[in-house]
Design a protein around this motif. Structure first.
Motif, PDB file in Angstrom:
ATOM      1  N   ARG A 211       0.046  -3.163   4.683  1.00 28.42           N
ATOM      2  CA  ARG A 211      -0.867  -2.023   4.782  1.00 28.42           C
ATOM      3  C   ARG A 211      -0.080  -0.731   4.589  1.00 28.42           C
ATOM      4  O   ARG A 211       1.165  -0.725   4.572  1.00 28.42           O
ATOM      5  CB  ARG A 211      -1.602  -2.012   6.110  1.00 28.42           C
ATOM      6  CG  ARG A 211      -0.709  -1.925   7.335  1.00 28.42           C
ATOM      7  CD  ARG A 211      -1.423  -1.272   8.504  1.00 28.42           C
ATOM      8  NE  ARG A 211      -1.571   0.159   8.273  1.00 28.42           N
ATOM      9  CZ  ARG A 211      -2.199   0.986   9.112  1.00 28.42           C
ATOM     10  NH1 ARG A 211      -2.754   0.515  10.230  1.00 28.42           N
ATOM     11  NH2 ARG A 211      -2.272   2.283   8.862  1.00 28.42           N
ATOM     12  N   ASP A 212      -0.765   0.384   4.469  1.00 29.56           N
ATOM     13  CA  ASP A 212      -0.122   1.659   4.167  1.00 29.56           C
ATOM     14  C   ASP A 212       0.716   2.195   5.330  1.00 29.56           C
ATOM     15  O   ASP A 212       0.490   1.871   6.486  1.00 29.56           O
ATOM     16  CB  ASP A 212      -1.181   2.702   3.777  1.00 29.56           C
ATOM     17  CG  ASP A 212      -2.166   2.946   4.902  1.00 29.56           C
ATOM     18  OD1 ASP A 212      -2.863   1.992   5.292  1.00 29.56           O
ATOM     19  OD2 ASP A 212      -2.223   4.087   5.405  1.00 29.56           O
ATOM     20  N   ARG A 213       1.725   2.990   4.963  1.00 29.13           N
ATOM     21  CA  ARG A 213       2.564   3.765   5.882  1.00 29.13           C
ATOM     22  C   ARG A 213       3.387   2.891   6.847  1.00 29.13           C
ATOM     23  O   ARG A 213       3.723   3.319   7.949  1.00 29.13           O
ATOM     24  CB  ARG A 213       1.717   4.781   6.672  1.00 29.13           C
ATOM     25  CG  ARG A 213       1.008   5.773   5.771  1.00 29.13           C
ATOM     26  CD  ARG A 213       0.201   6.801   6.531  1.00 29.13           C
ATOM     27  NE  ARG A 213      -0.549   7.649   5.618  1.00 29.13           N
ATOM     28  CZ  ARG A 213      -0.053   8.723   4.997  1.00 29.13           C
ATOM     29  NH1 ARG A 213       1.201   9.095   5.215  1.00 29.13           N
ATOM     30  NH2 ARG A 213      -0.803   9.423   4.163  1.00 29.13           N
ATOM     31  N   LEU A 214       3.739   1.710   6.417  1.00 31.11           N
ATOM     32  CA  LEU A 214       4.603   0.859   7.242  1.00 31.11           C
ATOM     33  C   LEU A 214       6.068   1.117   6.914  1.00 31.11           C
ATOM     34  O   LEU A 214       6.420   1.529   5.809  1.00 31.11           O
ATOM     35  CB  LEU A 214       4.281  -0.618   7.019  1.00 31.11           C
ATOM     36  CG  LEU A 214       2.931  -1.103   7.536  1.00 31.11           C
ATOM     37  CD1 LEU A 214       2.788  -2.601   7.311  1.00 31.11           C
ATOM     38  CD2 LEU A 214       2.751  -0.771   9.012  1.00 31.11           C
ATOM     39  N   PHE A 215       6.926   0.828   7.904  1.00 30.01           N
ATOM     40  CA  PHE A 215       8.373   0.995   7.750  1.00 30.01           C
ATOM     41  C   PHE A 215       9.038  -0.356   8.024  1.00 30.01           C
ATOM     42  O   PHE A 215       8.949  -0.884   9.131  1.00 30.01           O
ATOM     43  CB  PHE A 215       8.899   2.058   8.714  1.00 30.01           C
ATOM     44  CG  PHE A 215      10.337   2.427   8.460  1.00 30.01           C
ATOM     45  CD1 PHE A 215      10.661   3.438   7.570  1.00 30.01           C
ATOM     46  CD2 PHE A 215      11.364   1.749   9.101  1.00 30.01           C
ATOM     47  CE1 PHE A 215      11.987   3.779   7.334  1.00 30.01           C
ATOM     48  CE2 PHE A 215      12.686   2.088   8.866  1.00 30.01           C
ATOM     49  CZ  PHE A 215      12.999   3.106   7.978  1.00 30.01           C
ATOM     50  N   ILE A 216       9.689  -0.898   6.999  1.00 37.69           N
ATOM     51  CA  ILE A 216      10.353  -2.192   7.100  1.00 37.69           C
ATOM     52  C   ILE A 216      11.858  -1.957   7.013  1.00 37.69           C
ATOM     53  O   ILE A 216      12.356  -1.461   5.993  1.00 37.69           O
ATOM     54  CB  ILE A 216       9.912  -3.147   5.975  1.00 37.69           C
ATOM     55  CG1 ILE A 216       8.391  -3.181   5.854  1.00 37.69           C
ATOM     56  CG2 ILE A 216      10.492  -4.549   6.197  1.00 37.69           C
ATOM     57  CD1 ILE A 216       7.672  -3.585   7.101  1.00 37.69           C
ATOM     58  N   GLU A 217      12.589  -2.296   8.053  1.00 39.74           N
ATOM     59  CA  GLU A 217      14.032  -2.065   8.054  1.00 39.74           C
ATOM     60  C   GLU A 217      14.774  -3.157   7.274  1.00 39.74           C
ATOM     61  O   GLU A 217      14.165  -4.093   6.750  1.00 39.74           O
ATOM     62  CB  GLU A 217      14.532  -1.965   9.498  1.00 39.74           C
ATOM     63  CG  GLU A 217      13.954  -0.754  10.235  1.00 39.74           C
ATOM     64  CD  GLU A 217      14.571  -0.552  11.606  1.00 39.74           C
ATOM     65  OE1 GLU A 217      15.564  -1.224  11.947  1.00 39.74           O
ATOM     66  OE2 GLU A 217      14.037   0.289  12.368  1.00 39.74           O
TER      67      GLU A 217
ATOM     68  N   ALA B  26       0.836  -1.208   0.000  1.00 39.86           N
ATOM     69  CA  ALA B  26       0.000   0.000   0.000  1.00 39.86           C
ATOM     70  C   ALA B  26       0.872   1.259   0.000  1.00 39.86           C
ATOM     71  O   ALA B  26       2.094   1.194   0.164  1.00 39.86           O
ATOM     72  CB  ALA B  26      -0.936  -0.020   1.204  1.00 39.86           C
ATOM     73  N   GLY B  27       0.235   2.400  -0.177  1.00 44.09           N
ATOM     74  CA  GLY B  27       0.955   3.655  -0.331  1.00 44.09           C
ATOM     75  C   GLY B  27       1.741   4.096   0.896  1.00 44.09           C
ATOM     76  O   GLY B  27       1.459   3.706   2.016  1.00 44.09           O
ATOM     77  N   HIS B  28       2.787   4.896   0.628  1.00 42.65           N
ATOM     78  CA  HIS B  28       3.612   5.532   1.658  1.00 42.65           C
ATOM     79  C   HIS B  28       4.386   4.518   2.517  1.00 42.65           C
ATOM     80  O   HIS B  28       4.751   4.832   3.653  1.00 42.65           O
ATOM     81  CB  HIS B  28       2.766   6.428   2.569  1.00 42.65           C
ATOM     82  CG  HIS B  28       2.192   7.614   1.870  1.00 42.65           C
ATOM     83  ND1 HIS B  28       2.938   8.735   1.572  1.00 42.65           N
ATOM     84  CD2 HIS B  28       0.942   7.859   1.397  1.00 42.65           C
ATOM     85  CE1 HIS B  28       2.169   9.622   0.964  1.00 42.65           C
ATOM     86  NE2 HIS B  28       0.962   9.115   0.841  1.00 42.65           N
ATOM     87  N   CYS B  29       4.644   3.330   1.995  1.00 38.89           N
ATOM     88  CA  CYS B  29       5.476   2.366   2.730  1.00 38.89           C
ATOM     89  C   CYS B  29       6.951   2.605   2.420  1.00 38.89           C
ATOM     90  O   CYS B  29       7.314   3.065   1.335  1.00 38.89           O
ATOM     91  CB  CYS B  29       5.101   0.934   2.346  1.00 38.89           C
ATOM     92  SG  CYS B  29       3.547   0.363   3.055  1.00 38.89           S
ATOM     93  N   THR B  30       7.805   2.267   3.368  1.00 36.11           N
ATOM     94  CA  THR B  30       9.255   2.330   3.185  1.00 36.11           C
ATOM     95  C   THR B  30       9.831   0.950   3.481  1.00 36.11           C
ATOM     96  O   THR B  30       9.615   0.394   4.564  1.00 36.11           O
ATOM     97  CB  THR B  30       9.891   3.366   4.123  1.00 36.11           C
ATOM     98  OG1 THR B  30       9.349   4.653   3.830  1.00 36.11           O
ATOM     99  CG2 THR B  30      11.404   3.401   3.937  1.00 36.11           C
ATOM    100  N   ILE B  31      10.571   0.404   2.519  1.00 34.84           N
ATOM    101  CA  ILE B  31      11.150  -0.933   2.637  1.00 34.84           C
ATOM    102  C   ILE B  31      12.661  -0.811   2.505  1.00 34.84           C
ATOM    103  O   ILE B  31      13.166  -0.161   1.581  1.00 34.84           O
ATOM    104  CB  ILE B  31      10.584  -1.870   1.546  1.00 34.84           C
ATOM    105  CG1 ILE B  31       9.067  -1.985   1.698  1.00 34.84           C
ATOM    106  CG2 ILE B  31      11.230  -3.244   1.609  1.00 34.84           C
ATOM    107  CD1 ILE B  31       8.395  -2.748   0.582  1.00 34.84           C
ATOM    108  N   GLY B  32      13.397  -1.425   3.400  1.00 34.97           N
ATOM    109  CA  GLY B  32      14.849  -1.290   3.433  1.00 34.97           C
ATOM    110  C   GLY B  32      15.581  -2.154   2.420  1.00 34.97           C
ATOM    111  O   GLY B  32      15.005  -2.667   1.461  1.00 34.97           O
TER     112      GLY B  32
END
Length: 219
Positions: A173-179, A155-161
């Protein structure tokens, strides 16, 4: 120019077919070869197999070569990427003609995108591969050497490392941060952020330490 596909396994065979779709008239690549130091055969899938040493010591081939990495282990992808860059070999970026990609999407070097959907203002880092039927929303950032498997939904606004593996049919889901160095298992549905070296399993996903889940890219 010659296309070298690093890895002559199942993903490599898919890459051969993919390359023919991307360049059906051989305007970009006059020939396709495999580069593989493990497979003993000298021909796989009607495609010649070269060793890394042969590539690096053949200046004519090396200077007319673009490489795409077809390995499924994020750490191995990173290692080979740096090895090719240190040798002065260009990494090929391949995008399926059927992919639906916003004009504002930015891609790093060596990115492979199959027939996926990618929304606006998304960034995809070096040497990341996005498989068929993946759906990636707008304003997403995906790091280097990451694998987004078939039918994933981000989903939108996610950041994946970097060096993240997202298994087939998994969902974020949206706006998650995965390191960095995380694994999202097959079919997992993620509702929470993930710290470095964690694994998400199930629906809703349970997050555990990576060393608790054996067999995931063990070194």
């Amino acid at each position: 120019m010659v296309l070298g596909i690093f890895g002559a396994g199942g993903s490599g065979k898919l890459a051969v077919d993919f390359a023919h779709r991307v360049d059906p008239h051989h305007d970009r690549w006059s020939d396709i070869i495999f580069i593989d130091d493990v497979v003993k055969r000298r021909e796989v899938y009607h495609t010649p197999v070269y060793r890394s040493k042969e590539i690096l010591t053949d200046s004519n081939l090396k200077n007319n070569l673009e490489v795409v990495i077809s390995l499924g282990n994020p750490e191995a992808r990173e290692k080979i990427f740096h090895k090719m860059k240190e040798a002065g070999i260009c990494l090929a970026t391949m995008i399926d003609p059927q992919a639906q990609i916003s004009e504002s999407v930015q891609c790093g070097e060596g990115v492979v995108i199959c027939d996926a959907f990618i929304g606006s203002d998304t960034y995809i880092g070096d040497n990341t591969i996005i498989y068929q039927d993946a759906v990636i929303g707008h304003d997403v950032s995906i790091g280097k050497n990451t694998i987004i498997s078939a039918k994933c939904f981000i989903a939108g606004h996610c950041t994946i490392g970097d060096r993240v593996f997202m298994g087939p049919v998994s969902v974020m889901r949206d706006r998650l941060f995965i390191e960095d160095d995380c694994v999202i298992s097959i079919g997992a549905t993620l509702f929470k952020d993930m710290s470095c070296k964690m694994v998400a399993i199930g629906n809703p996903a349970k997050i555990i330490k990576r060393e608790m889940e054996k067999g995931l890219f063990d070194k």
